[in-house]
Design an enzyme around this catalytic site. Structure first.
Site, PDB file in Angstrom:
ATOM      1  N   VAL A   1       6.468  13.029 -24.086  1.00 60.15           N
ATOM      2  CA  VAL A   1       7.761  12.493 -23.661  1.00 60.15           C
ATOM      3  C   VAL A   1       8.502  13.614 -22.938  1.00 60.15           C
ATOM      4  CG1 VAL A   1       9.962  11.532 -24.408  1.00 60.15           C
ATOM      5  CG2 VAL A   1       7.851  10.881 -25.600  1.00 60.15           C
TER       6      VAL A   1
ATOM      7  N   GLY B   1      13.540  17.820 -11.005  1.00 57.23           N
ATOM      8  CA  GLY B   1      14.314  16.794 -10.311  1.00 57.23           C
ATOM      9  C   GLY B   1      14.293  15.437 -10.983  1.00 57.23           C
TER      10      GLY B   1
ATOM     11  N   ASN C   1      11.095  -0.197 -12.610  1.00 51.77           N
ATOM     12  CA  ASN C   1       9.803   0.189 -13.191  1.00 51.77           C
ATOM     13  C   ASN C   1       9.016  -1.038 -13.645  1.00 51.77           C
ATOM     14  OD1 ASN C   1      10.835   2.829 -12.987  1.00 51.77           O
ATOM     15  ND2 ASN C   1       9.767   3.455 -14.840  1.00 51.77           N
TER      16      ASN C   1
ATOM     17  N   TYR D   1       7.896  11.529  -3.630  1.00 51.49           N
ATOM     18  CA  TYR D   1       7.534  10.103  -3.630  1.00 51.49           C
ATOM     19  C   TYR D   1       8.687   9.238  -3.156  1.00 51.49           C
ATOM     20  CZ  TYR D   1       7.341   5.416  -5.567  1.00 51.49           C
ATOM     21  OH  TYR D   1       7.425   4.056  -5.720  1.00 51.49           O
TER      22      TYR D   1
ATOM     23  N   GLU E   1      13.762   3.838  -6.807  1.00 50.83           N
ATOM     24  CA  GLU E   1      13.877   5.296  -6.829  1.00 50.83           C
ATOM     25  C   GLU E   1      14.464   5.860  -5.532  1.00 50.83           C
ATOM     26  OE1 GLU E   1      10.896   7.671  -8.715  1.00 50.83           O
ATOM     27  OE2 GLU E   1       9.971   5.927  -9.656  1.00 50.83           O
TER      28      GLU E   1
ATOM     29  N   THR F   1       0.414   8.386   3.708  1.00 50.51           N
ATOM     30  CA  THR F   1       0.285   6.951   3.442  1.00 50.51           C
ATOM     31  C   THR F   1       1.613   6.228   3.561  1.00 50.51           C
ATOM     32  OG1 THR F   1      -1.633   7.252   2.006  1.00 50.51           O
ATOM     33  CG2 THR F   1      -0.346   5.242   1.696  1.00 50.51           C
TER      34      THR F   1
ATOM     35  N   ALA G   1       0.839  -1.194   0.000  1.00 51.27           N
ATOM     36  CA  ALA G   1       0.000   0.000   0.000  1.00 51.27           C
ATOM     37  C   ALA G   1       0.878   1.250   0.000  1.00 51.27           C
ATOM     38  CB  ALA G   1      -0.906  -0.004   1.226  1.00 51.27           C
TER      39      ALA G   1
ATOM     40  N   LYS H   1       9.174   6.890   0.288  1.00 52.59           N
ATOM     41  CA  LYS H   1       9.463   5.454   0.265  1.00 52.59           C
ATOM     42  C   LYS H   1      10.775   5.153   0.988  1.00 52.59           C
ATOM     43  CE  LYS H   1       7.600   2.448  -1.299  1.00 52.59           C
ATOM     44  NZ  LYS H   1       6.611   1.520  -0.680  1.00 52.59           N
TER      45      LYS H   1
END
Length: 360
Positions: A215, A295, A188, A159, A135, A99, A81, A163
């Site tokens: 792109v 970034g 990915n 993000y 990442e 989260t 999650a 993580k």
């Protein structure tokens, strides 16, 4: 074995749940908040199986998670999650902090209390598997460098920073409290049931609609692409055979420039969907270069040697075979895509259980 999967209605989570139900004898409880990225229609093929149950709940709600743990009595938790879209994290980082960091903390605390009260043999056998991303390692500057399990963390976006924080929390709960944890960091993912805001499904669906294929920058950003069903097999290997306290990097051995991915999709569509939208001569004519994201890391690449040496996992799909399967799946499942795009998928419950039903 009873396995609790958090985020099992998401892209990777649903692939894992399908794999567990279709290819093992284990019982699965899928606990998911059902944000925009949670889609129960991705689980229709296994939704009626007696070994599968869905509970709608938020991992931030520690009391709710504790109630679910006490009732289901899992031998393993696989924690997927998370908020996971970089662009969304740049526009609004708050949900990612809540989260990915607060939610992981709450889940760890509920798990620790549950695990602490288990009989000794069950405590020894229990596993908490935290699924993360490459990442967290940041950017690779050389053309030959690879992320290993000991690469220092250097996240670039809200993000990846959230993580990274969740990874650190999981390791701290093992070192401080002895919780038996495993961590995996993947490259990915792509494949069936991928939410259409992500690069590969976005390009497929935009091309079929005759819309621009965006792109970022010059398109030379490099990613290692992992077919989602290969990832699900790897996750099951780790939770059942991995060594407590270890980290395993999971990659597809498929480094590709973003522009080459987009052009590869266009080539496949020329073959598989030759009837183009009005005014489109070649799908590749729709490629449009847009301003790069802030970034933006240039290159990610995983050294997946450890999981191959120690657990015997290797990906089954090449990028060529996996991309063909993915494009074909989207062409055959345009109704699923339509329901995601118009939001109607969010009205589906498919036999889900709310926490109030468990307590009543």
């Amino acid at each position: 074995m009873r396995i609790l999967v958090t985020g099992g209605a998401g892209f990777i989570g649903s692939a894992l749940v399908r794999h567990l139900i279709q290819n093992t004898e284990h019982e699965v409880l899928n606990l998911d908040k059902l944000t925009y990225a949670g889609n129960l229609e991705s689980l229709q093929s296994i939704a009626s199986d007696s070994r599968y149950e869905f509970v709608k709940a938020d991992i931030v709600d520690q009391a709710t998670v504790s109630t679910v743990l006490a009732r289901f009595q899992p031998q393993a938790i696989m924690h997927l999650a998370a908020e996971s879209h970089v662009d969304r994290s740049i526009d609004g980082p708050s949900d990612f902090i809540q989260t990915n960091i607060v939610g992981t903390y709450s889940l760890l605390e509920a798990t620790r209390a549950y695990w602490h009260d288990l009989p000794e043999a069950q405590r020894q056998a229990f596993r908490f598997h935290h699924i993360s991303t490459d990442e967290v390692y940041g950017d690779l500057h050389g053309v030959d460098d690879l992320f290993t399990e000991t690469t220092p963390y250097a996240p670039s976006s809200p993000y990846s920073a959230s993580k990274a924080a969740s990874d650190h929390l999981v390791r701290a709960w093992q070192r401080t409290y002895g919780l038996p944890v495993l961590i995996t960091n993947c490259s990915n993912n792509y494949g069936p049931f991928h939410f259409p805001e992500k690069l590969i499904p976005l390009v497929i669906l935009n091309a079929l609609a005759g819309k621009p294929l965006p792109v970022y920058g010059n398109g030379l950003q490099v990613r290692d692409w992992l077919y989602v069903e290969d990832h699900a097999r790897a996750l099951f290997k780790v939770v059942t055979e991995g060594v407590v306290g270890e980290t395993y990097n999971i990659g597809g051995h498929n480094e590709q420039k973003n522009i080459d991915v987009v052009q590869g999709i266009c080539s496949l569509l020329e073959e598989l969907a030759p009837q183009k939208p009005q005014g489109v001569v070649h799908y590749a004519d729709l490629i449009t270069f847009v301003q790069d994201r802030p970034g933006h890391d240039l290159r990610y690449a995983i050294d997946a040697g450890k999981i191959e040496r120690e657990l015997g996992w290797v990906p089954e799909e090449t990028f060529t075979s996996g991309l063909r399967k993915t494009v074909q799946w989207y062409l055959e499942n345009l109704e699923w895509c339509r329901r995601v795009q118009d939001g109607s998928y969010q009205g589906e419950r498919l036999g889900s259980t709310d926490i109030k039903d468990l307590i009543a």
